[in-house]
Design a protein around this motif. Structure first.
Motif, mmCIF file in Angstrom:
data_model
loop_
_atom_site.group_PDB
_atom_site.id
_atom_site.type_symbol
_atom_site.label_atom_id
_atom_site.label_comp_id
_atom_site.label_asym_id
_atom_site.label_seq_id
_atom_site.Cartn_x
_atom_site.Cartn_y
_atom_site.Cartn_z
ATOM 1 N N GLY A 141 45.599 35.176 25.149
ATOM 2 C CA GLY A 141 46.220 36.477 24.949
ATOM 3 C C GLY A 141 46.747 37.013 26.257
ATOM 4 N N SER A 142 46.905 38.321 26.335
ATOM 5 C CA SER A 142 47.328 38.927 27.603
ATOM 6 C C SER A 142 46.107 39.104 28.492
ATOM 7 C CB SER A 142 48.006 40.279 27.356
ATOM 8 O OG SER A 142 47.045 41.290 27.130
ATOM 9 N N VAL A 143 46.308 38.965 29.791
ATOM 10 C CA VAL A 143 45.191 39.065 30.730
ATOM 11 C C VAL A 143 44.569 40.453 30.673
ATOM 12 C CG1 VAL A 143 44.520 38.892 33.154
ATOM 13 C CG2 VAL A 143 46.208 37.308 32.211
ATOM 14 N N VAL A 144 45.394 41.477 30.550
ATOM 15 C CA VAL A 144 44.872 42.846 30.490
ATOM 16 C C VAL A 144 43.944 43.006 29.282
ATOM 17 C CG1 VAL A 144 45.499 45.254 30.074
ATOM 18 C CG2 VAL A 144 46.742 43.918 31.793
ATOM 19 N N ASP A 145 44.352 42.499 28.131
ATOM 20 C CA ASP A 145 43.508 42.607 26.937
ATOM 21 C C ASP A 145 42.190 41.861 27.119
ATOM 22 O OD1 ASP A 145 45.388 44.145 25.649
ATOM 23 O OD2 ASP A 145 46.240 42.492 24.492
ATOM 24 N N VAL A 146 42.247 40.695 27.732
ATOM 25 C CA VAL A 146 41.029 39.916 27.972
ATOM 26 C C VAL A 146 40.100 40.660 28.926
ATOM 27 C CG1 VAL A 146 40.139 37.784 28.984
ATOM 28 C CG2 VAL A 146 42.135 37.706 27.480
ATOM 29 N N LEU A 147 40.647 41.210 29.995
ATOM 30 C CA LEU A 147 39.830 41.959 30.953
ATOM 31 C C LEU A 147 39.211 43.187 30.293
ATOM 32 C CD1 LEU A 147 42.103 41.796 34.130
ATOM 33 C CD2 LEU A 147 39.989 40.533 33.717
ATOM 34 N N ARG A 148 39.962 43.828 29.423
ATOM 35 C CA ARG A 148 39.449 45.009 28.733
ATOM 36 C C ARG A 148 38.212 44.646 27.900
ATOM 37 N NH1 ARG A 148 43.872 46.333 26.355
ATOM 38 N NH2 ARG A 148 44.607 47.780 27.969
ATOM 39 N N LYS A 149 38.262 43.512 27.213
ATOM 40 C CA LYS A 149 37.130 43.074 26.405
ATOM 41 C C LYS A 149 35.927 42.727 27.281
ATOM 42 C CE LYS A 149 39.957 41.234 22.631
ATOM 43 N NZ LYS A 149 40.405 40.000 21.919
ATOM 44 N N ILE A 150 36.189 42.074 28.402
ATOM 45 C CA ILE A 150 35.094 41.712 29.297
ATOM 46 C C ILE A 150 34.447 42.957 29.895
ATOM 47 C CG2 ILE A 150 34.508 40.518 31.449
ATOM 48 C CD1 ILE A 150 36.668 38.478 30.783
ATOM 49 N N GLN A 151 35.267 43.949 30.236
ATOM 50 C CA GLN A 151 34.706 45.189 30.784
ATOM 51 C C GLN A 151 33.830 45.891 29.755
ATOM 52 O OE1 GLN A 151 37.261 48.608 31.661
ATOM 53 N NE2 GLN A 151 36.336 48.720 33.695
ATOM 54 N N THR A 152 34.207 45.840 28.481
ATOM 55 C CA THR A 152 33.386 46.422 27.427
ATOM 56 C C THR A 152 32.006 45.768 27.389
ATOM 57 O OG1 THR A 152 35.344 46.901 26.092
ATOM 58 C CG2 THR A 152 33.239 46.845 24.938
ATOM 59 N N GLU A 153 31.968 44.468 27.682
ATOM 60 C CA GLU A 153 30.709 43.715 27.655
ATOM 61 C C GLU A 153 29.845 44.007 28.876
ATOM 62 O OE1 GLU A 153 28.126 40.470 26.218
ATOM 63 O OE2 GLU A 153 29.873 41.367 25.273
ATOM 64 N N PHE A 154 30.475 44.055 30.061
ATOM 65 C CA PHE A 154 29.698 44.108 31.308
ATOM 66 C C PHE A 154 29.721 45.469 32.007
ATOM 67 C CE2 PHE A 154 30.648 39.538 30.981
ATOM 68 C CZ PHE A 154 29.360 39.026 31.070
ATOM 69 N N GLY A 155 30.722 46.267 31.779
ATOM 70 C CA GLY A 155 30.818 47.534 32.499
ATOM 71 C C GLY A 155 31.464 47.338 33.858
ATOM 72 N N GLN A 156 30.661 47.228 34.894
ATOM 73 C CA GLN A 156 31.185 47.126 36.257
ATOM 74 C C GLN A 156 31.736 45.729 36.527
ATOM 75 O OE1 GLN A 156 27.649 48.495 38.505
ATOM 76 N NE2 GLN A 156 28.923 50.203 39.173
ATOM 77 N N LEU A 157 32.968 45.689 37.045
ATOM 78 C CA LEU A 157 33.633 44.427 37.348
ATOM 79 C C LEU A 157 34.322 44.489 38.700
ATOM 80 C CD1 LEU A 157 35.653 43.848 34.027
ATOM 81 C CD2 LEU A 157 33.377 42.947 34.552
#
Length: 235
Positions: A77-93
């Motif tokens: 997918g788009s990198v921004v969308d992927v990062l958004r999902k990962i941030q939802t999982e981990f919080g601080q990145l």
């Protein structure tokens, strides 16, 4: 909870002398990431053979990371969308990636990623790996000095122990090229992808094939073996 260090792999599929990876590993748990971007593979300057080569590089570094106890997260997918999902999982990145020299599409993609990071309080580190400075960092008067200083930097090494983050959500297998709309383009022999193959090709050029480089490089008969054949690996 420790800040997760995402290492976004674009083209630097190696563990040796990987400034982004080695720097991230000294900050906290690492989450290696590769994003399959369908929009990129629909561009007129991408091809079936390029994807096949890249796929082999991604598969090799996934094995190398597994040997260290980590897992390469593959998303689509788009990198921004992927990062958004990962941030939802981990919080601080924090996000790490070598600054890329690509086409206009990848340049605009990086701008979008940087803007998302700024909006979401995510530090984005883009260490250089080539003598190319983009945008406002260009200083034509001092470029040679900057290049010399960059090339003189020591080789980046991983710490003895690397801590990896675990992320199971939305991980996919690398799609086949046809799934991205890429059709076979007539290539009969694909150069072997991956760092291990690159080292073997480099050694064969330095110690065997390169002996007649000056005479063989221009001939359509001898050029195939007489040239370095490192371009796809360097790219």
């Amino acid at each position: 909870m420790s800040t997760v260090q995402i290492v976004w792999l674009k083209k630097a599929f190696r563990l040796s002398d990987h400034v982004a990876l080695s720097s991230a590993a000294r900050q906290g748990p690492v989450l290696p990431l590769y994003v399959v971007e369908p929009e990129y593979w629909s561009l007129p300057d991408t091809s079936y053979r390029q994807y096949c080569f890249l796929k082999g590089c991604v598969e090799e570094i996934a094995e190398d990371l597994a040997a260290l106890g980590g897992q390469l997260v593959i998303a689509q997918g788009s990198v921004v969308d992927v990062l958004r999902k990962i941030q939802t999982e981990f919080g601080q990145l924090q996000l790490w990636s070598h600054q890329e020299t690509g086409n206009y599409w990848t340049y605009q993609r990086d701008i979008a990623v940087r803007a998302w990071c700024e909006e979401n309080d995510v530090q984005f580190h883009e260490p250089l790996q080539f003598g190319v400075w983009r945008g406002s960092k260009i200083d034509r008067d001092n470029w040679a000095k900057q290049w010399d200083a960059l090339m003189a930097e020591p080789i980046a090494t991983l710490p003895e122990e690397v801590s990896f983050a675990s992320y199971a959500s939305n991980i996919i297998a690398l799609p086949k090229p046809e799934a991205l709309g890429l059709e076979p383009d007539g290539i009969s022999e694909l150069q072997t992808p991956g760092r291990k193959a690159a080292i073997a090709i480099l050694n064969s050029f330095l110690h065997v094939r390169g002996e007649k480089y000056r005479t063989d490089m221009s001939s359509p008969v001898t050029g195939e073996s007489g040239r370095a054949r490192l371009s796809p690996h360097l790219t």
